[in-house]
Write a protein that holds these residues in place. Structure first.
Motif, mmCIF file in Angstrom:
data_model
loop_
_atom_site.group_PDB
_atom_site.id
_atom_site.type_symbol
_atom_site.label_atom_id
_atom_site.label_comp_id
_atom_site.label_asym_id
_atom_site.label_seq_id
_atom_site.Cartn_x
_atom_site.Cartn_y
_atom_site.Cartn_z
ATOM 1 N N SER A 8 0.788 -1.226 0.000
ATOM 2 C CA SER A 8 0.000 0.000 0.000
ATOM 3 C C SER A 8 0.817 1.272 0.000
ATOM 4 O O SER A 8 0.292 2.338 -0.309
ATOM 5 N N SER A 9 2.132 1.197 0.339
ATOM 6 C CA SER A 9 2.865 2.440 0.490
ATOM 7 C C SER A 9 4.366 2.230 0.450
ATOM 8 O O SER A 9 4.868 1.122 0.596
ATOM 9 N N THR A 10 5.073 3.334 0.252
ATOM 10 C CA THR A 10 6.523 3.365 0.321
ATOM 11 C C THR A 10 6.912 4.413 1.345
ATOM 12 O O THR A 10 6.380 5.519 1.340
ATOM 13 N N PHE A 11 7.828 4.064 2.228
ATOM 14 C CA PHE A 11 8.240 5.015 3.248
ATOM 15 C C PHE A 11 9.725 4.836 3.544
ATOM 16 O O PHE A 11 10.316 3.779 3.278
ATOM 17 N N THR A 12 10.324 5.881 4.096
ATOM 18 C CA THR A 12 11.725 5.860 4.478
ATOM 19 C C THR A 12 11.827 5.736 5.983
ATOM 20 O O THR A 12 11.191 6.489 6.721
ATOM 21 N N GLU A 13 12.613 4.779 6.461
ATOM 22 C CA GLU A 13 12.833 4.578 7.880
ATOM 23 C C GLU A 13 14.176 5.180 8.287
ATOM 24 O O GLU A 13 15.178 4.979 7.593
ATOM 25 N N GLU A 14 14.178 5.891 9.403
ATOM 26 C CA GLU A 14 15.410 6.459 9.931
ATOM 27 C C GLU A 14 15.401 6.394 11.454
ATOM 28 O O GLU A 14 14.357 6.511 12.075
ATOM 29 N N TRP A 15 16.584 6.233 12.027
ATOM 30 C CA TRP A 15 16.787 6.426 13.454
ATOM 31 C C TRP A 15 17.462 7.784 13.612
ATOM 32 O O TRP A 15 18.577 7.991 13.125
ATOM 33 N N LEU A 16 16.767 8.708 14.269
ATOM 34 C CA LEU A 16 17.274 10.074 14.401
ATOM 35 C C LEU A 16 17.551 10.411 15.860
ATOM 36 O O LEU A 16 16.847 9.948 16.766
ATOM 37 N N LEU A 17 18.553 11.235 16.067
ATOM 38 C CA LEU A 17 18.926 11.644 17.415
ATOM 39 C C LEU A 17 18.147 12.895 17.802
ATOM 40 O O LEU A 17 18.244 13.928 17.152
ATOM 41 N N GLY A 18 17.356 12.775 18.876
ATOM 42 C CA GLY A 18 16.528 13.880 19.332
ATOM 43 C C GLY A 18 16.971 14.415 20.675
ATOM 44 O O GLY A 18 18.130 14.232 21.077
ATOM 45 N N PRO A 19 16.064 15.073 21.413
ATOM 46 C CA PRO A 19 16.402 15.645 22.714
ATOM 47 C C PRO A 19 16.982 14.614 23.678
ATOM 48 O O PRO A 19 16.581 13.454 23.678
ATOM 49 N N GLU A 20 17.945 15.045 24.483
ATOM 50 C CA GLU A 20 18.592 14.212 25.497
ATOM 51 C C GLU A 20 19.229 12.975 24.878
ATOM 52 O O GLU A 20 19.260 11.897 25.479
ATOM 53 N N THR A 22 18.221 11.030 22.647
ATOM 54 C CA THR A 22 17.275 9.933 22.486
ATOM 55 C C THR A 22 17.224 9.494 21.025
ATOM 56 O O THR A 22 17.100 10.326 20.123
ATOM 57 N N HIS A 23 17.308 8.185 20.799
ATOM 58 C CA HIS A 23 17.198 7.646 19.450
ATOM 59 C C HIS A 23 15.717 7.422 19.124
ATOM 60 O O HIS A 23 15.036 6.660 19.819
ATOM 61 N N PHE A 24 15.238 8.082 18.080
ATOM 62 C CA PHE A 24 13.840 7.965 17.684
ATOM 63 C C PHE A 24 13.712 7.194 16.373
ATOM 64 O O PHE A 24 14.388 7.516 15.388
ATOM 65 N N TYR A 25 12.809 6.219 16.377
ATOM 66 C CA TYR A 25 12.471 5.527 15.135
ATOM 67 C C TYR A 25 11.466 6.392 14.384
ATOM 68 O O TYR A 25 10.437 6.807 14.933
ATOM 69 N N THR A 26 11.758 6.690 13.107
ATOM 70 C CA THR A 26 10.893 7.578 12.324
ATOM 71 C C THR A 26 10.546 6.970 10.971
ATOM 72 O O THR A 26 11.287 6.122 10.440
ATOM 73 N N ARG A 27 9.415 7.406 10.456
ATOM 74 C CA ARG A 27 9.003 7.049 9.099
ATOM 75 C C ARG A 27 8.595 8.315 8.348
ATOM 76 O O ARG A 27 7.917 9.179 8.910
ATOM 77 N N THR A 28 8.996 8.393 7.098
ATOM 78 C CA THR A 28 8.577 9.489 6.231
ATOM 79 C C THR A 28 7.929 8.918 4.978
ATOM 80 O O THR A 28 8.549 8.133 4.252
ATOM 81 N N TYR A 29 6.678 9.298 4.737
ATOM 82 C CA TYR A 29 5.941 8.923 3.529
ATOM 83 C C TYR A 29 5.946 10.160 2.636
ATOM 84 O O TYR A 29 5.233 11.129 2.892
ATOM 85 N N GLU A 81 17.917 -3.387 19.853
ATOM 86 C CA GLU A 81 19.165 -3.084 19.153
ATOM 87 C C GLU A 81 19.404 -1.582 18.997
ATOM 88 O O GLU A 81 20.551 -1.115 19.100
ATOM 89 N N ASN A 82 18.344 -0.798 18.767
ATOM 90 C CA ASN A 82 18.534 0.602 18.387
ATOM 91 C C ASN A 82 18.095 1.637 19.416
ATOM 92 O O ASN A 82 18.452 2.809 19.287
ATOM 93 N N ARG A 83 17.308 1.250 20.420
ATOM 94 C CA ARG A 83 16.837 2.252 21.377
ATOM 95 C C ARG A 83 18.007 2.807 22.189
ATOM 96 O O ARG A 83 19.067 2.195 22.304
ATOM 97 N N SER A 84 17.771 3.984 22.778
ATOM 98 C CA SER A 84 18.803 4.633 23.579
ATOM 99 C C SER A 84 19.120 3.804 24.823
ATOM 100 O O SER A 84 18.224 3.178 25.398
ATOM 101 N N PRO A 85 20.377 3.801 25.256
ATOM 102 C CA PRO A 85 20.752 3.064 26.472
ATOM 103 C C PRO A 85 19.931 3.531 27.677
ATOM 104 O O PRO A 85 19.753 4.730 27.891
ATOM 105 N N GLY A 86 19.420 2.576 28.427
ATOM 106 C CA GLY A 86 18.663 2.922 29.622
ATOM 107 C C GLY A 86 17.194 3.194 29.388
ATOM 108 O O GLY A 86 16.439 3.398 30.346
#
Length: 310
Positions: A8-20, A22-29, A81-86
């Protein structure tokens, strides 16, 4: 960065560094000829992957969607595997949530500087698009710079009042214990049959390991307190020139339809619209028999109409 394609769709997945850090899993359509961009905020104890079908429709009709698993939820909070430590499930606070949304909004503006930005969210009151609590909050306040980036807010099934509220004595005890053990998880029973009229969707949610039926004491205390604050006084701070679309199912058993009506009547927005879905349950985006298609179409139509005004 990875690009994924489904039926149904195509999207881009990224792990981005945010506040403090923090590793955020993101999707962009990404829409091929974008006319607007939506920053989407998911609800409690879920994740952005549950909206793949809808977000694919948005991008096919000219609306780019940026979505992220919130701090403490989805892959951001649970990916070993990808979440921020702690970081663990439901490790989050109001202040952190607002800082995260502020970060995501500025990121979207930086990536799509020429597109009008709309905030859209589902259910959870501490999210700006879920109840207007971001543009109305006074503590912690969003920056005026961030609010000025918005072209509109789409709130779906906001949690302002629970149909069956937690008794105050229970909340008091939970709040006191939460001060000592804020990350302690307690049961948060959810009747999956009340999500939608689609039994397959409900059964999948019930079995989904990314949708735990627990909540931290800190999050529970802040969510319930935030519900009352938005409906009692924070609505007064809504910017008059910020358009609002509020959508709710009349048969929602998880969040109060009547409270949404009350909030809508109180908020002093010059441009506001309320869409009621007769007999709709909590997750309109998953309702069968043509309802989800109508719901998505109503939201897209409103966003595109307001894109012309910017």
């Amino acid at each position: 960065m990875a690009t994924s394609t489904s039926e149904s769709s195509t999207f881009t997945e990224e792990w981005l560094l945010g506040p403090e850090d923090t590793h955020f899993y993101t999707r962009t359509y990404t829409a091929s000829s974008p006319r607007a961009v939506v920053l989407f905020i998911h609800g409690f104890a879920e994740y952005v992957g549950r909206y793949e079908w809808a977000h694919g429709i948005y991008s096919s009709r000219g609306i780019t969607v940026f979505a992220f698993d919130q701090r403490g939820f989805g892959r951001t909070g649970m990916d070993e595997e990808n979440r921020s430590p702690g970081y663990t499930y439901c490790k989050t606070t109001f202040r952190e949530q607002f800082a995260d949304i502020d970060w995501a909004l500025k990121l979207v503006h930086k990536r799509f500087p020429k597109l009008p930005i709309f905030l859209m969210g589902h259910s959870m009151v501490w999210l700006l698009s879920a109840s207007g609590s971001f543009p109305t909050r006074t503590s912690p306040p969003p920056t005026q710079e961030s609010i000025s980036l918005l072209s509109g807010v789409v709130a779906t099934s906001p949690l302002l009042v629970q149909p069956s509220p937690v008794p105050r004595p229970v909340r008091f005890v939970a709040g006191m214990v939460g001060k000592l053990f804020p990350l302690m998880l307690v049961p948060a029973p959810v009747n999956s049959d009340a999500l939608t009229h689609d039994r397959m969707v409900n059964e999948a949610a019930e079995k989904d390991p990314m949708c735990p039926k627990t909540v931290s004491l800190k999050a529970l205390d802040e969510v319930l307190g935030g519900c009352e604050q938005v409906l009692r006084k924070d609505y007064k701070h809504w910017p008059k020139n910020l358009p609002l679309l509020l959508v709710h199912g009349t048969a929602d058993k998880m969040t109060s339809y009547a409270a949404s009506q009350e909030f809508f009547a109180k908020v002093d927005a010059q441009d506001k619209e309320f869409k009621a879905f007769e007999d709709g349950y909590h997750e309109l985006v998953h309702e069968p028999d043509g309802v989800k298609e109508k719901f998505v179409d109503e939201c897209i139509t409103w966003i595109l109409a307001h894109s012309k005004q910017t």
